[in-house]
Motif scaffolding. Structure first.
Motif, PDB file in Angstrom:
ATOM      1  N   UNK A 130       0.517  -1.209   0.225  1.00  0.00           N
ATOM      2  CA  UNK A 130      -0.215  -0.019   0.265  1.00  0.00           C
ATOM      3  C   UNK A 130       0.962   1.073  -0.546  1.00  0.00           C
ATOM      4  N   UNK A 131       2.300   1.433   0.849  1.00  0.00           N
ATOM      5  CA  UNK A 131       2.463   2.498   0.892  1.00  0.00           C
ATOM      6  C   UNK A 131       3.638   2.522  -0.954  1.00  0.00           C
ATOM      7  N   UNK A 132       3.702   1.032  -0.920  1.00  0.00           N
ATOM      8  CA  UNK A 132       4.586   1.045  -2.206  1.00  0.00           C
ATOM      9  C   UNK A 132       3.788   2.348  -3.255  1.00  0.00           C
ATOM     10  N   UNK A 133       2.590   1.342  -3.531  1.00  0.00           N
ATOM     11  CA  UNK A 133       1.761   2.289  -4.589  1.00  0.00           C
ATOM     12  C   UNK A 133       1.814   4.059  -3.798  1.00  0.00           C
ATOM     13  N   UNK A 134       1.578   4.463  -3.151  1.00  0.00           N
ATOM     14  CA  UNK A 134       1.665   5.750  -2.679  1.00  0.00           C
ATOM     15  C   UNK A 134       2.677   6.623  -3.236  1.00  0.00           C
ATOM     16  N   UNK A 135       3.805   5.753  -3.159  1.00  0.00           N
ATOM     17  CA  UNK A 135       5.430   6.164  -3.098  1.00  0.00           C
ATOM     18  C   UNK A 135       5.273   6.231  -4.866  1.00  0.00           C
ATOM     19  N   UNK A 136       5.110   5.610  -5.594  1.00  0.00           N
ATOM     20  CA  UNK A 136       5.432   5.501  -6.408  1.00  0.00           C
ATOM     21  C   UNK A 136       4.096   6.716  -7.263  1.00  0.00           C
ATOM     22  N   UNK A 174       3.584  16.835  -3.965  1.00  0.00           N
ATOM     23  CA  UNK A 174       3.553  15.303  -3.434  1.00  0.00           C
ATOM     24  C   UNK A 174       5.002  15.017  -3.249  1.00  0.00           C
ATOM     25  N   UNK A 175       5.995  14.661  -3.064  1.00  0.00           N
ATOM     26  CA  UNK A 175       6.987  14.304  -2.539  1.00  0.00           C
ATOM     27  C   UNK A 175       7.280  14.086  -1.173  1.00  0.00           C
ATOM     28  N   UNK A 176       6.885  15.370  -0.462  1.00  0.00           N
ATOM     29  CA  UNK A 176       7.191  14.779   1.573  1.00  0.00           C
ATOM     30  C   UNK A 176       5.870  14.604   1.932  1.00  0.00           C
ATOM     31  N   UNK A 177       4.333  14.502   0.801  1.00  0.00           N
ATOM     32  CA  UNK A 177       3.321  13.686   1.245  1.00  0.00           C
ATOM     33  C   UNK A 177       3.144  12.534   1.251  1.00  0.00           C
ATOM     34  N   UNK A 178       3.995  12.159   0.467  1.00  0.00           N
ATOM     35  CA  UNK A 178       4.173  10.603  -0.346  1.00  0.00           C
ATOM     36  C   UNK A 178       5.515  10.393   1.716  1.00  0.00           C
ATOM     37  N   UNK A 179       6.192  10.797   1.658  1.00  0.00           N
ATOM     38  CA  UNK A 179       6.914  10.784   2.752  1.00  0.00           C
ATOM     39  C   UNK A 179       6.488  10.708   4.712  1.00  0.00           C
ATOM     40  N   UNK A 181       4.758   9.099   6.142  1.00  0.00           N
ATOM     41  CA  UNK A 181       4.604   7.834   7.211  1.00  0.00           C
ATOM     42  C   UNK A 181       5.292   7.289   6.912  1.00  0.00           C
ATOM     43  N   UNK A 182       6.778   7.274   5.849  1.00  0.00           N
ATOM     44  CA  UNK A 182       7.482   6.349   6.261  1.00  0.00           C
ATOM     45  C   UNK A 182       8.198   7.569   7.850  1.00  0.00           C
ATOM     46  N   UNK A 183       8.225   8.927   6.961  1.00  0.00           N
ATOM     47  CA  UNK A 183       8.679  10.157   8.807  1.00  0.00           C
ATOM     48  C   UNK A 183       7.914  10.278  10.241  1.00  0.00           C
ATOM     49  N   UNK A 184       6.800   9.412   9.491  1.00  0.00           N
ATOM     50  CA  UNK A 184       5.458   9.566  10.820  1.00  0.00           C
ATOM     51  C   UNK A 184       6.172   9.667  12.307  1.00  0.00           C
ATOM     52  N   UNK A 261      18.039   7.577   8.418  1.00  0.00           N
ATOM     53  CA  UNK A 261      18.267   7.305  10.201  1.00  0.00           C
ATOM     54  C   UNK A 261      16.931   7.179  11.020  1.00  0.00           C
ATOM     55  N   UNK A 262      15.208   7.877  10.908  1.00  0.00           N
ATOM     56  CA  UNK A 262      14.050   7.177  10.984  1.00  0.00           C
ATOM     57  C   UNK A 262      13.669   5.899  11.104  1.00  0.00           C
ATOM     58  N   UNK A 263      13.685   5.808   9.473  1.00  0.00           N
ATOM     59  CA  UNK A 263      13.228   4.079   9.043  1.00  0.00           C
ATOM     60  C   UNK A 263      14.372   2.548   9.739  1.00  0.00           C
TER      61      UNK A 263
END
Length: 339
Positions: A130-136, A174-179, A181-184, A261-263
């Motif tokens: 699901x996250x991969x799809x958001x990033x793509x 688009x870039x920061x919105x997609x990121x 969840x990873x940085x949350x 560092x976050x992930x």
């Protein structure tokens, strides 16, 4: 080699022809200035005038940054080229060369953001589809915007700057919105600009400050005027040319490191604090982050058939820009990497 003087009570002085770092009266490091490219003074470190003089004699950059990553001062050796490069730089602002440079920089930045998103998506196809799809999807939007940037035309950069900044801003959204969840896990909700409101923005801002110093050094050695940019508008005290060139390297040299560092949970909220309403790293985290950032600068990157460290890649790009402005090459292509 880079020498970091960071922490309360650390002092950079001179003994003979050698630089020494002392802490509470004890020598903790010593190095000859000919081994150095740059000295970074961060936190509450201090330096003697004798050390500054010795560094200047050997052409070593000195960068002083505060806890947030703001560049407070920079000491550099005399200019490395004649005024010819700067004259061409100023003339280019008034013709289509300025448009070409501004377009190339924005296009390269967006393509690098697309590469970051694509790489992250590829790694998550099996573990988090699901996250991969958001990033793509975000990468696809960025790729489309890069094509729009290519189509921008004008005779002077002032005619196209607003449009280019708008396209760059849409790509960043688009870039920061997609990121997000990873940085949350560290409370990231989006970019908060210079005044960080969460640990992610605190690291990003500090990293951009270190990168600014590195790009400034490259601009200086290429003989360019750091204040004569194309994409960023003129403003007293604003190093527009440095900020322009820096855009090409933000995603790979700062964003990618912070994401890692976050992930990988290499930092936690406990390593940060709020001072006067601004989130910043505590001393131990700042030192840890700075070490990783400098390691990144010295790591290898492939450019065509060449293998260079990132620091040399930045210098190469600044020199390519100077060559284009002087008419020695016909086109300036921004630095970008595929994923």
């Amino acid at each position: 080699m880079r020498l970091v003087v960071d922490g309360f009570g650390k002092f950079l002085g001179v003994k003979g022809e050698t630089l020494v770092v002392r802490e509470e009266g004890k020598t903790v490091a010593h190095v000859h200035p000919r081994e150095l490219e740059q000295v970074i003074i961060s936190g509450k470190g201090s330096v003697s005038t004798e050390a500054l003089r010795l560094l200047a004699e050997h052409g070593v950059d000195v960068l002083i940054i505060d806890f947030r990553g703001e560049v407070m001062a920079r000491l550099s050796p005399p200019e490395m080229r004649t005024v010819s490069t700067r004259r061409h730089q100023y003339y280019a602002y008034m013709d289509e060369r300025g448009v070409q440079v501004a377009k190339a920089i924005v296009e390269a930045k967006v393509k690098n953001q697309v590469a970051i998103l694509g790489t992250l998506a590829k790694k998550r196809v099996d573990t988090d589809p699901e996250l991969a799809s958001v990033l793509y999807r975000a990468a696809q939007e960025g790729r489309a915007l890069a094509e729009e940037i290519k189509k921008v035309s004008g005779k002077r950069v002032e005619e196209v700057r607003e449009l280019l900044m708008n396209l760059e801003g849409r790509a960043a959204q688009y870039y920061w919105e997609a990121l997000r969840e990873i940085l949350a896990p560290l409370g990231f909700e989006g970019r908060s600009g210079r005044y960080a409101q969460d640990p992610v923005n605190a690291m990003l801002n500090y990293g951009y400050g270190v990168l600014l110093g590195e790009v400034w050094r490259a601009v200086h050695y290429a003989g360019l005027d750091p204040y004569g940019g194309f994409l960023h508008a003129d403003k007293p005290g604003k190093p527009s040319m440095v900020l322009d060139l820096m855009e090409e390297f933000r995603p790979h040299l700062v964003d990618r490191l912070v994401i890692k560092l976050v992930s990988k949970r290499m930092v936690s909220k406990d390593g940060f604090e709020f001072v006067n309403g601004i989130c910043q790293m505590k001393d131990n985290v700042r030192r840890f982050y700075l070490e990783r950032q400098l390691e990144q600068l010295m790591s290898e990157v492939r450019i065509g058939e060449q293998k260079l460290n990132w620091s040399d890649a930045i210098l190469l790009q600044a020199r390519k820009l100077a060559k284009f402005l002087r008419g020695e090459i016909n086109e300036y292509e921004g630095f970008w990497q595929r994923w």
